[in-house]
Design a protein around this motif. Structure first.
Motif, short mmCIF file in Angstrom:
data_model
loop_
_atom_site.label_atom_id
_atom_site.label_comp_id
_atom_site.label_asym_id
_atom_site.label_seq_id
_atom_site.Cartn_x
_atom_site.Cartn_y
_atom_site.Cartn_z
N LEU A 1 23.51 -2.32 60.23
CA LEU A 1 22.70 -3.44 60.72
C LEU A 1 23.09 -4.73 60.00
CD1 LEU A 1 20.11 -4.37 62.34
CD2 LEU A 1 18.88 -3.98 60.22
N PRO A 2 23.70 -5.69 60.70
CA PRO A 2 24.02 -6.96 60.04
C PRO A 2 22.79 -7.86 60.03
CG PRO A 2 24.91 -6.96 62.26
CD PRO A 2 24.16 -5.67 62.09
N THR A 3 22.41 -8.36 58.86
CA THR A 3 21.20 -9.17 58.78
C THR A 3 21.49 -10.65 58.65
OG1 THR A 3 21.12 -8.77 56.42
CG2 THR A 3 19.83 -7.31 57.79
N SER A 4 22.77 -11.04 58.60
CA SER A 4 23.09 -12.47 58.56
C SER A 4 24.43 -12.64 59.24
CB SER A 4 23.17 -12.95 57.12
OG SER A 4 24.29 -12.37 56.49
N ALA A 5 24.83 -13.89 59.46
CA ALA A 5 26.10 -14.15 60.14
C ALA A 5 27.26 -13.59 59.32
CB ALA A 5 26.28 -15.64 60.36
N THR A 6 27.19 -13.76 57.98
CA THR A 6 28.28 -13.26 57.14
C THR A 6 28.37 -11.75 57.23
OG1 THR A 6 27.60 -15.02 55.66
CG2 THR A 6 29.30 -13.55 54.88
N ALA A 7 27.21 -11.08 57.20
CA ALA A 7 27.22 -9.62 57.31
C ALA A 7 27.78 -9.20 58.67
CB ALA A 7 25.82 -9.07 57.12
N ALA A 8 27.49 -9.99 59.71
CA ALA A 8 28.01 -9.66 61.04
C ALA A 8 29.53 -9.70 61.04
CB ALA A 8 27.45 -10.63 62.08
N ILE A 9 30.10 -10.67 60.34
CA ILE A 9 31.57 -10.76 60.30
C ILE A 9 32.14 -9.59 59.49
CG2 ILE A 9 33.52 -12.25 59.76
CD1 ILE A 9 31.50 -13.24 61.85
N MET A 10 31.43 -9.20 58.43
CA MET A 10 31.90 -8.04 57.67
C MET A 10 31.91 -6.80 58.56
SD MET A 10 32.70 -8.86 54.53
CE MET A 10 32.56 -7.48 53.43
N LEU A 11 30.86 -6.68 59.40
CA LEU A 11 30.81 -5.55 60.34
C LEU A 11 32.01 -5.60 61.28
CD1 LEU A 11 29.42 -3.16 61.62
CD2 LEU A 11 27.86 -4.67 62.76
N ALA A 12 32.31 -6.80 61.77
CA ALA A 12 33.47 -6.96 62.65
C ALA A 12 34.74 -6.56 61.92
CB ALA A 12 33.56 -8.40 63.13
N ALA A 13 34.79 -6.86 60.62
CA ALA A 13 35.98 -6.50 59.84
C ALA A 13 36.15 -4.99 59.79
CB ALA A 13 35.86 -7.07 58.43
N PHE A 14 35.04 -4.27 59.58
CA PHE A 14 35.12 -2.81 59.59
C PHE A 14 35.63 -2.32 60.93
CE2 PHE A 14 32.22 -2.89 55.92
CZ PHE A 14 32.80 -1.89 55.16
N GLN A 15 35.09 -2.91 62.02
CA GLN A 15 35.49 -2.46 63.35
C GLN A 15 36.97 -2.72 63.59
OE1 GLN A 15 32.60 -4.56 65.65
NE2 GLN A 15 31.14 -2.88 65.63
N GLN A 16 37.48 -3.84 63.05
CA GLN A 16 38.90 -4.13 63.23
C GLN A 16 39.76 -3.04 62.60
OE1 GLN A 16 40.39 -6.70 64.84
NE2 GLN A 16 38.39 -7.44 65.50
N TYR A 17 39.25 -2.46 61.52
CA TYR A 17 40.01 -1.40 60.86
C TYR A 17 39.62 -0.03 61.41
CZ TYR A 17 42.20 -4.46 57.47
OH TYR A 17 42.98 -5.42 56.88
N GLY A 18 38.91 -0.02 62.54
CA GLY A 18 38.57 1.24 63.18
C GLY A 18 37.47 2.03 62.50
N MET A 19 36.61 1.34 61.74
CA MET A 19 35.50 2.05 61.09
C MET A 19 34.18 1.49 61.60
SD MET A 19 36.85 2.23 57.20
CE MET A 19 37.81 0.77 57.24
N GLN A 20 33.17 2.33 61.66
CA GLN A 20 31.87 1.88 62.13
C GLN A 20 30.86 2.06 61.00
OE1 GLN A 20 31.13 0.34 65.07
NE2 GLN A 20 29.14 0.03 64.13
#
Lengths: 502, 215
Positions: free
Chosen positions: A328-347
Motif C-alpha cells: 500500500l503506497p501512502t504517499s507519492a514517493t512511496a507510489a514511485i517506490m512501488l513502481a520501481a519494484f514493479q519495474q523489476y518484476g516484484m510486487q
C-alpha cells in the motif's frame, strides 16, 4: 527474534564496498534533490529508474533507499534560509526554522533538522523491522474484496479527505485511472484504448507519467512564473553548527514527540508528511504557550523546529513498512517506490518477504546505513549543501529537462514515449496552475490496475453480487473509517466556508 | 490566510481599467481543465463502446472503464458548475502540495491562529513592481514548448549530443540565461557527459545521428 537474524543477513549483503558506494550515491543525490526547491525524492527515483535498469535490483534499491530518506534531510534547508519551503513537507519546519535563522542561529537550525530527521527515521525503521512480520500476517488473510477496499480507501483518502478541493482531487484521480486503463487488459486479453498502436499494448509506462507530471510539468510551471515571482533573499549560515547540552535537552523530547506523531501516519494514505508535521508543530506551539516559552514565535524555538522534522522522517520510515508488507503506497514517493519494484518484476505485499526476502532485508538494512551516512554528510556540511541553492535556476531546469528526456527515452528507445511525455508534462503544468493535486494521479496509476483486477475477481466469485464487497469485518471497518474521515473533512470545509462568509 | 511568512504580493492579473467591469472569462480560465476532463471522458466512452472484447469473463474489460467514465463526466460537470458560480483569480498564496492539502486543515492542525498571520504580513509588504495581462508567462512557456518539441522531432535525425545541446540551450535561454555562447559549451559538456556515463558506462543506447554517421 527471527527479524534480528534476518536483518543481520541484510546488513551482511548491504555492507559490501560496492553497495556502500550505492548508498552513498543515493544519499548524496537524495540530499541534493531535497535541498533544491521543487524537486523531490519521488522525481529523483522516477528519473533514475530507467537509467539504472542495467544494475542488479539489490544495488538499485539500496541506492533508492538513500534517495528516499535523503530527500527529507535537505528539504528544510531552503525553508530555513530563504523562508520559501521547497517542499510542502517542510512548511511546518519553516515557521520556527526561519525565525532561528533570522536571529543568527541558521547553522544550529540546520543541525537540529538533520538530527531530527535521523532520529525520526531511525525509530520508524526500527518499528518497521519489528512489526513488518505482523503486518504481513495480517495481509495474508486479505482476499480480493479486502484489497479492493484498501485501494478505494487509498484513492479517496488521498484525493478527497485531505485535499484543498474535493472536486479537483477526484478529477486528478479520474485522470490517473484513465491513464492506467490504456493497454492490454490482463484477465481477458482485450486491447483497450490503444487506438490500434502496438506500442501502447503494454500501457503507458509509469515512468513516462511520473517524469511528465513531476519533472517536465514542474519545468513548465517554473517557466510560467520565473520572470514574475519576486526573488527570495537568502540568509547566510551563521552561528556555530553545534548543539550544546541545554539545546539538546530541549530538543530531544520534541524529536521524540514528533516521531510519535509521524510514525502512525506512514500507515495511512494521507499523502505524506504534511499532516503529521503540522500536528507536531501545533503541539509544540500549545506546549510553548503553556510553559511561556519566550523564544517561540520570536527568535525561533528549537523545539518548534525539531518536532516537525522528526515527524516527517518518521512518516517516511513507516510508509516503507506499509509499502513492503501490504503493498500500500501512502504517499507519492512511496507510489514511485512501488513502481520501481514493479519495474523489476516484484510486487510488494505479503509475498515479497517470501519470494525476495534477501532483497527486502538488504533494503531495510540499507535504510539504516543510509540514515547514518545522511547524518554524517549533513551535519558537518550543512552549509555546503546550502550552496546548492545558488545554482542558477536556468541551468538547473535545463539539466532536468534534458535528463527527463534521457530517462524516458531509456525506457524503450521509443520516440512515441517522448511525445507522450510532452503531453503529460502539459497536463502536469495545467494541474499545477489550477492547484489540482498530483499525488492522486500517481496513486491511481499505480493502484488502479490492482483495484480493477481485485474488483472483477471479487464480483466473478460472487457472480455479480455487490454484497461481497462489504461481506467481511475488515472491509466494513475500512469503509466505515473512510466514511467517518470524509464526514469530518466535509464538516471542516463547511465550517471554514461559513467563517469566511462572515 | 497564509501559511508561510514570506508571501509574494499577489499580482493582479487584470489591468486596472478592466477591473471595474470583469468580463465573463475573468477567473474562469480553469474551463481548460473541464475541457480536458470531458475530452478524456469522451475518448474513454468511444473506446469502451467500440472495444473488441475478447473472452467471456464477467465482469468483462468494459466494466471498470464505464465506472471511470461516469466519475469523469460527473467531476467535469461539477467543476464547471463550481467555476461558473465562483470564478477564481489566481492568487500567490501558498497551496500546500499544490492543492494536495487543505490549507484550512493544516492551519487548524498547526494551531496557527491570527498572530501567526500578522507576522507574515510585515515582510510581504512590497508593492508589485509590474502587472501583467496574464498570470502565466506564455512567452517563456512557448519557448520551452518549442524547445522540447524540436528536440523530440530532431533526436533521431541529429543524434543525442546535438539535439540535447540544443534543448539545454533553449531551456536555459528561455529561463533567463544571457550567456549565449557560454551556454552552448555548458550544454555540449552536459550532453556529452550523459552520453559517456549512460551510453558507454551503463549501456543505454542513445541515437548517434549525424556524428555517428561521420565517425
Amino acid at each position: 527474534m527471527e527479524q534480528l537474524e534476518l536483518l543481520m543477513g541484510g546488513f551482511a549483503s548491504a555492507l559490501t564496498p560496492i553497495n556502500l558506494l550505492w548508498v552513498l550515491i543515493g544519499a548524496l543525490l537524495g540530499t541534493a534533490v531535497g535541498v533544491l526547491p521543487g524537486l523531490g525524492s519521488a522525481m529523483a527515483v522516477a528519473l533514475l529508474l530507467p537509467v539504472t535498469f542495467s544494475l542488479e535490483p539489490t544495488a538499485a534499491f539500496i541506492m533508492f533507499a538513500g534517495i528516499y530518506f535523503g530527500g527529507l534531510f535537505g528539504d528544510s534547508t531552503s525553508g530555513i534560509l530563504l523562508n520559501t519551503p521547497g517542499h510542502s513537507s517542510a512548511i511546518a519546519s519553516t515557521f520556527e526554522g526561519h525565525r532561528m535563522a533570522k536571529s543568527g542561529q541558521a547553522a544550529k537550525a540546520l543541525v537540529t533538522c538533520a538530527i531530527g530527521a535521523f532520529i525520526g527515521g531511525l525509530i520508524a525503521t526500527t518499528l518497521v523491522v519489528f512489526f513488518a512480520p505482523t503486518l504481513v500476517k495480517m495481509a495474508t488473510v486479505f482476499g480480493p474484496a479486502e484489497y479492493f477496499a484498501l485501494a478505494v480507501f487509498a484513492f479517496l483518502a488521498i484525493s478527497a479527505v485531505v485535499s484543498e478541493s474535493v472536486i479537483r482531487g477526484i478529477a486528478a484521480l479520474g485522470i490517473g485511472l484513465a491513464l492506467a486503463l490504456v493497454g492490454i487488459d490482463g484477465p481477458s486479453g482485450t486491447a483497450r484504448f490503444t487506438v490500434g498502436m502496438p506500442q501502447l499494448f503494454d500501457g503507458i509506462s509509469v515512468i513516462v507519467i511520473t517524469v511528465g507530471l513531476l519533472a517536465l510539468g514542474e519545468v513548465f510551471h517554473i517557466a510560467s512564473r520565473i520572470h514574475r515571482d519576486p526573488v527570495a533573499t537568502r540568509i547566510e549560515t551563521k552561528g556555530r553548527a553545534r548543539l550544546n547540552l541545554s539545546d539538546f535537552k530541549k530538543a530531544l523530547p520534541a524529536w521524540l514527540r514528533g516521531t510519535a506523531f509521524g510514525a502512525p501516519f506512514g500507515l495511512i494514505p494521507a499523502g505524506g508528511a504534511e499532516v503529521p508535521t503540522f500536528l507536531a508543530y501545533g503541539t509544540e506551539k500549545q506546549l510553548a504557550k503553556r510553559r511561556d516559552d519566550p523564544e517561540f514565535g520570536t527568535t525561533g524555538s528549537i523545539r518548534g523546529l525539531a518536532a516537525p522534522e522528526a515527524a516527517a522522517n518518521a512518516t517516511a520510515g513507516t510508509a516503507m513498512g506499509a509499502l513492503l508488507a501490504l503493498g500500500l503506497p501512502t504517499s507519492a514517493t512511496a507510489a514511485i517506490m512501488l513502481a520501481a519494484f514493479q519495474q523489476y518484476g516484484m510486487q510488494p505485499g505479503p509475498l515479497l518477504f517470501e519470494r525476495s526476502g534477501n532483497l527486502v532485508w538488504a533494503l531495510l538494512a540499507s535504510l539504516f546505513i543510509g540514515l547514518v551516512i545522511l547524518v554524517m554528510i549533513n551535519i558537518p556540511f550543512a552549509s555546503v549543501w546550502a550552496k546548492l541553492l545558488s545554482i542558477p535556476k536556468h541551468y538547473l531546469y535545463a539539466g532536468i529537462t534534458v535528463f527527463s528526456m534521457l530517462g524516458v527515452y531509456a525506457v524503450s528507445s521509443a520516440v512515441l514515449d517522448l511525445w507522450l511525455l510532452i503531453a503529460i508534462g502539459l497536463i502536469g503544468f495545467l494541474m499545477r496552475r489550477y492547484n489540482i493535486p498530483l499525488a492522486p494521479v500517481l496513486i491511481a496509476v499505480i493502484l488502479g490496475p490492482m483495484a480493477e483486477t481485485e474488483l472483477r475477481r471479487a464480483l466473478a466469485v460472487s457472480e455479480g453480487d455487490l454484497g461481497i464487497l462489504v461481506d467481511s469485518p475488515i472491509t466494513v471497518t475500512l469503509y466505515l473509517v473512510l466514511a467517518a474521515a470524509l464526514a469530518l473533512s466535509a464538516v471542516q470545509h463547511l465550517r471554514h466556508r461559513a467563517s469566511r462568509k462572515v | 490566510m497564509s501559511l508561510t511568512q514570506n508571501q509574494p504580493e499577489a499580482v493582479p492579473v487584470v489591468k486596472p481599467q478592466e477591473k471595474a467591469r470583469p468580463r465573463f472569462g475573468t477567473g474562469r480560465s480553469e474551463f481548460v481543465v473541464v475541457a480536458v476532463l470531458y475530452a478524456v471522458a469522451i475518448f474513454l466512452t468511444i473506446g469502451t463502446a467500440t472495444m473488441h472484447v475478447q473472452g467471456k469473463s464477467s465482469p468483462g474489460p468494459q466494466f471498470f472503464p464505464i465506472i471511470v467514465c461516469i466519475v469523469l463526466y460527473l467531476v467535469a460537470t461539477l467543476l464547471a458548475i463550481q467555476i461558473l458560480r465562483s470564478p477564481k483569480v489566481p492568487d500567490n498564496a501558498i497551496h500546500p502540495g499544490r492543492g494536495q492539502f487543505s490549507p484550512d486543515m493544516l492551519h487548524d492542525l498547526g494551531h496557527l491562529g491570527k498572530e501567526g498571520d500578522e507576522v507574515c504580513d510585515d515582510e510581504a509588504a512590497q508593492a508589485p513592481a509590474k502587472t501583467w495581462k496574464t498570470y502565466s508567462d506564455w512567452r517563456t512557456v512557448g519557448m520551452l514548448f518549442a524547445g522540447v518539441v524540436a528536440f523530440v522531432a530532431l533526436l533521431e535525425p541529429l543524434g543525442w549530443i546535438i539535439s540535447a545541446t540544443m534543448l539545454f540551450w533553449t531551456v536555459a535561454y528561455a529561463l533567463g540565461s544571457r550567456r549565449r555562447f557560454f551556454d552552448i559549451g555548458v550544454g555540449l559538456l552536459f550532453s556529452s557527459i550523459i552520453q559517456l556515463a549512460f551510453g558507454a558506462g551503463l549501456g543505454l543506447s542513445l541515437p548517434s545521428g549525424l556524428i555517428g554517421g561521420i565517425l
